[in-house]
Design an enzyme around this catalytic site. Structure first.
Site, PDB file in Angstrom:
ATOM      1  N   ASN A  42       0.156  -9.283   5.081  1.00 51.65           N
ATOM      2  CA  ASN A  42       0.088  -7.834   5.260  1.00 51.65           C
ATOM      3  C   ASN A  42       0.155  -7.152   3.894  1.00 51.65           C
ATOM      4  OD1 ASN A  42      -0.043  -5.367   6.541  1.00 51.65           O
ATOM      5  ND2 ASN A  42       1.776  -5.673   7.783  1.00 51.65           N
ATOM      6  N   HIS A  58      -5.590  -1.036  11.742  1.00 49.66           N
ATOM      7  CA  HIS A  58      -4.964  -1.652  10.564  1.00 49.66           C
ATOM      8  C   HIS A  58      -5.694  -2.939  10.215  1.00 49.66           C
ATOM      9  CE1 HIS A  58      -1.928  -2.329   7.578  1.00 49.66           C
ATOM     10  NE2 HIS A  58      -1.457  -3.419   8.149  1.00 49.66           N
ATOM     11  N   GLN A 116       0.810  -1.215   0.000  1.00 48.60           N
ATOM     12  CA  GLN A 116       0.000   0.000   0.000  1.00 48.60           C
ATOM     13  C   GLN A 116       0.844   1.266   0.000  1.00 48.60           C
ATOM     14  OE1 GLN A 116      -1.489  -1.127   4.107  1.00 48.60           O
ATOM     15  NE2 GLN A 116      -1.599   1.091   4.298  1.00 48.60           N
ATOM     16  N   CYS A 143      -5.068   0.038   3.704  1.00 51.04           N
ATOM     17  CA  CYS A 143      -4.923  -1.366   4.085  1.00 51.04           C
ATOM     18  C   CYS A 143      -6.229  -2.140   3.973  1.00 51.04           C
ATOM     19  CB  CYS A 143      -4.372  -1.483   5.502  1.00 51.04           C
ATOM     20  SG  CYS A 143      -5.488  -0.823   6.766  1.00 51.04           S
TER      21      CYS A 143
END
Length: 442
Positions: free
Chosen positions: A383, A362, A63, A69
């Protein structure tokens, strides 16, 4: 209010100097970080990247300097469906395309919301909250669903990243200046009862900011060709697809079948109730942001059940504490702050939420879990911070960290009990705009 006397400060200094551990710590901190000197090396054996249930997924995304996210995590869920169906070894949706429409819808949401505040006092708390927040990159799962349902999805090649889409701070600043300018002028016009001029100003502001988004992000495609090569090196092309037809024909998923399960053990939010948040959203007329509050034990059980069926899980947590972002580890047992500094930092999860010490900030995707004696011990995370951190971009979180710092998981409704579904389908309890359950993953 009581003044601190100089004599008291001298006493505190002497008490500090009588603590030999603090003398060592003070010297160590001259050349080292707090995380370095509090690290518990013995935890190494408990945080190896090995999992009894590990779903094979595509390479991680990035990102970059943006707070997208939640969009990346949502699109990562969808791309696994596409990759499995088409037998792809690599694939990404356009995060830029999704972010464009998210920004556009948030701008419209803000402008329309201001209609409720044209004549309130200037120090109205909700007005000040909305003005301070403006629009941000961050979002929630249901906001992602609303975007995909309305605008569909496109491959990354159909709308590639730009510098602005990967580095959003300056762009956001100018958008928020424009929105606050609108609020000031619309409220001034309201004092003069110039309703028609407010409508014109709103339309003009929306059009100007649409153009600003196009300048920064590019023009969203209405039609595109989709070229891909399978794992067996077989070339395919599908022509004249629209974002909506691509979503419906290729993804073949009903995102409305997924429920946002939260864990908020605060006294104002009983379990087995559904909640929504005032003035939080993006697509007007889209899916209402709605959470089902359950115990953490149940949230964990649902997450494990979905993973065992080889389906990854979108989740939201607080990544501000107890983490090593270089090694890709989140483990609250890996840092001994209390013994090091000889003071307590402990707070319950409810206390952290009530007193602004913790909230979901997040979103990522859970792709694996290690089970021992029918209990999870650690979790594997995909992630969206690139492949140069963690294990090629994959992270690990300990069970204790997950329990304390995870606040949300998105679960298919087929895993919920009838009572849970009934609770979710009830009219939700409305929370204030600043409630921690309305925080945005970014």
């Amino acid at each position: 209010m009581k003044e601190v006397k100089i004599e008291h400060i001298d006493e505190m200094k002497q008490n500090y100097l009588n603590k030999p551990i603090q003398q060592v710590v003070r010297k160590a901190l001259v050349k080292n970080s707090i995380s370095d000197i509090t690290y518990v090396n013995e935890r190494e054996t408990e945080i190896q990247f090995r999992f009894s249930n590990d779903i094979e997924t595509l390479p991680v995304t990035n990102q970059k300097a943006s707070g997208r996210c939640w969009l990346f995590a949502g699109l990562n869920v969808l791309r696994e469906l596409v990759a499995n169906k088409l037998e792809l070894k690599d694939f990404e949706f356009s995060q830029n395309y999704q972010a464009f429409w998210d920004k556009f819808e948030k701008i419209n949401f803000f402008l329309e919301s201001m209609d409720d505040f044209l004549t309130v006092d200037n120090d109205d708390r909700t007005l000040k909250h909305l003005l301070q927040l403006g629009i941000q990159d961050g979002g929630q799962w249901d906001m992602f669903v609303s975007l995909v349902e309305k605008y569909g999805v496109v491959p990354k090649e159909a709308m590639p990243e730009t510098h602005a889409s990967s580095n959003t701070a300056q762009m956001n600043r100018f958008i928020n200046i424009k929105l606050r300018q609108y609020a000031a002028r619309a409220r001034a016009l309201a004092k003069e009862n110039k309703t028609n001029e407010i409508i014109q100003l709103k339309s003009q502001t929306l059009e100007e900011l649409y153009g600003f988004l196009v300048t920064n992000f590019g023009i969203p495609p209405k039609e595109f060709n989709f070229e891909y090569v399978t794992k067996k090196n077989v070339y395919h092309i599908e022509k004249k697809l629209t974002p909506q037809s691509f979503y419906k024909s290729v993804c073949q998923i009903n995102l409305n079948d997924y429920v946002s399960v939260i864990n908020s053990p605060t006294s104002d939010k009983p379990f087995l109730k559904s909640y929504t948040i005032d003035y939080l959203g993006n697509v007007i007329g889209g899916k209402e942001i709605k959470h089902l509050n359950l115990s953490m034990a149940r949230l964990i059980e649902l997450t494990v059940n979905q993973l065992k069926d080889k389906e990854i899980v979108w989740f939201g947590s607080d990544v501000a504490f107890y983490g090593d972002r270089t090694r890709g580890i989140w483990d609250d047992q890996a840092y001994d702050y209390e013994s090091t500094f000889e003071m307590s930092f402990s707070m319950t999860k409810a206390e952290r939420l009530d007193y602004l010490q913790g909230q979901m900030n997040h979103a990522m995707v859970i792709t694996g879990v290690n089970i021992e004696d029918n209990k999870p011990t650690k979790w594997k995370i995909e992630n969206s911070w690139g492949s140069d951190r963690g294990l090629k971009g994959y992270y690990l979180m300990s069970q204790s960290w997950f329990y304390e710092h995870t606040y949300q998981a998105v679960i298919h409704k087929k895993y919920l009990t009838k009572d849970e579904l009934d609770a979710y389908n009830e009219k939700p309890i409305r929370l204030k705009p600043w409630d921690p359950m309305g925080s945005l993953a970014r």
